[in-house]
Enzyme design. Structure first.
Site, mmCIF file in Angstrom:
data_model
loop_
_atom_site.group_PDB
_atom_site.id
_atom_site.type_symbol
_atom_site.label_atom_id
_atom_site.label_comp_id
_atom_site.label_asym_id
_atom_site.label_seq_id
_atom_site.Cartn_x
_atom_site.Cartn_y
_atom_site.Cartn_z
ATOM 1 N N ASP A 94 57.132 17.566 15.593
ATOM 2 C CA ASP A 94 58.363 18.161 16.090
ATOM 3 C C ASP A 94 58.027 19.346 17.002
ATOM 4 O O ASP A 94 57.000 20.013 16.815
ATOM 5 C CB ASP A 94 59.215 18.631 14.907
ATOM 6 N N GLU A 95 58.888 19.629 17.971
ATOM 7 C CA GLU A 95 58.733 20.764 18.896
ATOM 8 C C GLU A 95 57.340 20.790 19.537
ATOM 9 O O GLU A 95 56.660 21.811 19.565
ATOM 10 C CB GLU A 95 58.994 22.092 18.154
ATOM 11 N N ARG A 141 72.828 27.225 24.696
ATOM 12 C CA ARG A 141 73.265 27.563 23.334
ATOM 13 C C ARG A 141 74.784 27.463 23.221
ATOM 14 O O ARG A 141 75.328 27.443 22.107
ATOM 15 C CB ARG A 141 72.863 28.997 22.948
ATOM 16 N N GLN A 169 62.154 23.719 27.325
ATOM 17 C CA GLN A 169 62.405 24.726 26.288
ATOM 18 C C GLN A 169 61.109 25.320 25.749
ATOM 19 O O GLN A 169 61.075 25.840 24.636
ATOM 20 C CB GLN A 169 63.224 24.126 25.147
ATOM 21 N N LYS A 216 67.855 15.248 18.589
ATOM 22 C CA LYS A 216 66.459 14.847 18.338
ATOM 23 C C LYS A 216 66.133 14.857 16.849
ATOM 24 O O LYS A 216 65.346 14.028 16.385
ATOM 25 C CB LYS A 216 65.503 15.739 19.118
ATOM 26 N N THR A 217 66.741 15.758 16.080
ATOM 27 C CA THR A 217 66.462 15.790 14.641
ATOM 28 C C THR A 217 66.957 14.512 13.970
ATOM 29 O O THR A 217 66.283 13.949 13.097
ATOM 30 C CB THR A 217 67.120 17.019 13.989
#
Length: 756
Positions: free
Chosen positions: A229-230, A606, A260, A41-42
């Site tokens: 973002d987020e 993770r 998340q 996504k970044t």
């Protein structure tokens, strides 16, 4: 409409998959980039920014791009800079919510009664001011702590509530209905000081935008495009602020993952991302589902788990990586064995050429790190604590150790200085300075000087009473140390000193964890014969710094691990009451259970190559041995993607069971629609609150319930791995009083003895 792509493909599109490209090129109208864990996504967000500037859809100063951390803002700016060059320097509105809020507020400070050079208070200054407010209101600060009021005001500001918005119900949450009044007094004091706290940086701006249409319209014209973002981590005030700014152009692109959303305890509301289509009708929902991080087995295990949550936007992660290893689920006997097993697996990986930097241990709560730290110190395995202090370096642990050191060694001046006024006893700097002057003049320890100065009139009556009480407590604790076991002494000191009460009165999010840490400290003391032996162990641990070795195993909480990735992760403590957290379930019910499940999803994703989940049949919690059942999240993992293992006889039956409403109060609630094998297994059958599982330990039958074993009796000779041989003197349920040949009489659980 969509902006046409240039005839020659620009460099920022290279390497992007089709959904990422769509997210970059769909520049007009509202867009929700639903980006799963590890889906790049970044890269997509950065490319979108570069695209808007490269195609001259907007000048850099006409783009608002907000993040949650300064690190994320710097990373975004650096990435965009590598693509578009110096033009990135013209982006004044790229930053965190609070930095952008502060910039807006300084432009319009007079509209909320401030001057543009206002001061932003840090937490210490804020607490100091709140104490003044409480004192002026003639309230007892011990009963109504400033930190509790500060936490409540922060909650209100996160929700976008000003003092005038606080109703009677909310006001009742502090000082018998005076919460709203104190909030107003606090805000008035801030204005008088030309200051604000962090919550004001967004709340004041929201107030300005609501009350001043000309200011709002100016920003709506200024920002042609908004990128967030987020988005799943936004709270109410951030959501309202963004929605106002995007109302006219509606060119807002939010990037996030509802699966998340794990920060409700600091105000985040997952509903913000779930209702994006309602807020912006006709929005394009673009799902990034190709994962570049984890193997198929890891992704499938995580997906099977999260499918049990309801109200999801839904997505299916996939990858082109090789299948890799299945997720290991390992049952162990107790917490110490869990630490041993993890240490052995990491050392085996290291012998096979793996770097320690590639391994991470993820815990649900900070107190869990202690067992691993002690084990790794014992075997010489370098480690780092990320997102916090090492266990014995935490403030509350150092305070408790200072009390114990002073009881054990009265001449320990450093310990005396640390806790003579902790918690606050009314001893001011002048009183302590006089005490130190006397100690230096007479060449005596501070504790002895304290006794001497009480016979004089050097101190004020208040200071003399406070110091006298402390000296008397120290004498009492030293006397009782001869008879009390040192863990019991520690509990008495923490209670009688007022330290426990101080933390219980602190209603901040951190206080509960600090109490858990103190309970774990007392539990750790039980492994040592004497108080002196325990303090010596702590000194060796504190002195052990593996800085000479650059490679270290990472130990951190799951919350701190969000956004990170490791080749191999160890997810420990997956038992009911630990994970999901009992405190979270008690306070938040089904809503908290679903957030705990999202936290489990974050933990699993993770891992790049290997993921190992461990649970223990027995664990000491708050100093008491507890028979544990595996986390319900283990039952929700799809069978096809996990490998089961246990170090105890009884194997799969120890943990592979289903849930009933006996321990699952939410079983009757409609869950998510994507019910895979994990959910079907979790929804049927019966799991008893008091498990009657029978396992074998050292050749004897042991009950994991509380009824006690049938094969033990008074007078029977037994063996204990720590205390050796002994004879049973008394039996109470599953607890045995045993006269050991070397260690004397001890009280132990029957689970830990075998027939001699």
């Amino acid at each position: 409409m969509n902006t046409p792509t240039p005839s020659v493909e620009p460099p920022y599109l290279k390497g992007l998959n089709p959904p990422q490209r769509e997210a970059v090129l769909t520049s007009e109208g509202p867009v929700l980039m639903l980006a799963g864990a590890g889906t790049g996504k970044t890269a997509a967000l950065t490319a979108r920014l570069a695209h808007l500037i490269a195609t001259r859809s907007a000048r850099p100063s006409e783009i608002l791009a907000v993040t949650f951390t300064n690190k994320a803002a710097r990373e975004m700016k650096e990435r965009v800079g590598r693509i578009i060059g110096d033009a990135v320097e013209g982006m004044p509105w790229l930053g965190t919510f609070h930095s952008i809020g502060a910039k807006m507020l300084r432009r319009h400070a007079e509209l909320v009664g401030l001057q543009s050079n206002f001061t932003i208070l840090d937490t210490d200054d804020q607490i100091r001011l709140l104490k003044q407010v409480i004192q002026l209101a003639d309230l007892d600060e011990k009963r109504w702590p400033a930190r509790q009021l500060g936490g409540l005001i922060d909650q209100w500001k996160n929700k976008g509530l000003t003092p005038s918005d606080i109703d009677a119900g909310e006001s009742e949450r502090f000082a018998n209905g005076r919460g709203g009044e104190l909030y107003q007094i606090y805000q008035d004091r801030l204005k008088a000081l030309n200051a604000c706290d962090f919550g004001d940086l967004l709340l004041h701006v929201l107030t300005i935008l609501k009350a001043n249409r000309d200011v709002l319209e100016d920003y709506q014209r200024r920002f042609k495009y908004i990128l967030v973002d987020e988005y799943q981590d936004t709270n109410a005030v951030q959501y309202l602020w963004l929605r106002l700014l995007a109302q006219v152009r509606k060119n807002i692109c939010c990037v996030g993952d509802d699966d998340q959303s794990i920060y409700s305890w600091r105000g985040a509301e997952v509903t913000n991302i779930l209702r994006f289509e309602q807020d912006f009708p006709g929005a394009a929902i673009i799902k990034l589902e190709q994962n570049y991080r984890s193997t198929p087995h890891i992704l499938a295990a995580a997906s099977g788990l999260i499918a049990n949550n309801g109200g999801r936007l839904g997505k299916t992660l996939w990858t082109q990586l090789n299948a890799g290893e299945k997720v290991d689920v390992i049952g162990v006997w107790d917490g110490p064995e869990e630490a041993r097993r993890v240490g052995e697996m990491i050392e085996a990986d290291q012998r096979n050429g793996a770097s320690l930097d590639d391994a991470a241990i993820l815990v649900r709560a900070q107190f869990q790190t202690r067992e691993f730290e002690d084990r790794f110190i014992a075997i010489g395995l370098p480690y780092r604590i990320v997102g916090g202090f090492r266990f014995y370096e935490r403030a509350e642990i150092r305070d408790a150790l200072a009390y114990l050191r002073l009881v054990n060694q009265p001449a320990d001046d450093l310990a005396f200085e640390r806790i003579v006024n902790q918690p606050k006893r009314g001893l001011g700097d002048k009183a302590i300075a006089k005490l130190q002057t006397l100690a230096r003049a007479e060449a005596m320890p501070l504790a002895q000087a304290a006794t001497r100065i009480l016979d004089s009139d050097e101190l004020t009556p208040q200071a003399r009473r406070a110091l006298g009480g402390f000296v008397a407590d120290l004498a009492s604790w030293r006397d009782r140390a001869r008879d009390l076991l040192h863990p019991e002494l520690a509990r008495a000191i923490l209670d009688e000193s007022g330290y426990t009460a101080m933390l219980q009165a602190d209603k901040s999010a951190e206080s509960a964890g600090r109490l858990e840490n103190l309970s774990e400290l007392v539990r750790a003391m039980e492994d040592y014969e004497t108080l002196g032996a325990f303090l010596e162990h702590v000194s060796l641990v504190m002195d052990n710094d593996a800085a000479a070795d650059d490679q270290k195993v990472t130990i951190m909480t799951i919350h701190a691990a969000k956004g990170l990735e490791f080749d191999r992760t160890f997810l420990v403590g997956w038992e009911e009451g630990v994970f999901p957290s009992q405190r979270a379930l008690d306070e938040g019910g089904l809503k908290s259970l679903e957030e705990e499940r999202r936290l489990a999803y974050v933990a699993i994703t993770r891992a790049r190559k290997r993921c190992t989940i461990l649970h223990a049949a027995n664990r000491r919690i708050y100093g008491q041995w507890t028979s544990s059942i595996p986390s319900r999240f283990i039952a929700e993992l799809p069978d096809a993607h996990i490998l089961q293992e246990t170090s105890m006889a009884g194997g799969e039956s120890l943990w592979r069971a289903s849930w009933s409403e006996q321990i699952d109060p939410f079983a009757h609630v409609q869950r998510g629609t994507g019910r895979g094998p994990g959910w079907q297994r979790a929804a049927g059958g019966s799991y008893s609150t008091q498990p009657t599982r029978i396992v074998e330990a050292r050749g004897s039958a042991v009950s994991l319930g509380n009824k006690g074993r049938s094969d033990v009796s008074v007078g029977l000779r037994i063996f204990h791995t720590k205390f050796g041989y002994g004879t049973i003197a008394e039996i109470e349920g599953n607890k045995l009083e045993i006269d050991f040949e070397q260690a004397g009489r001890k009280r132990v659980l029957d689970s830990f003895v075998s027939l001699a």
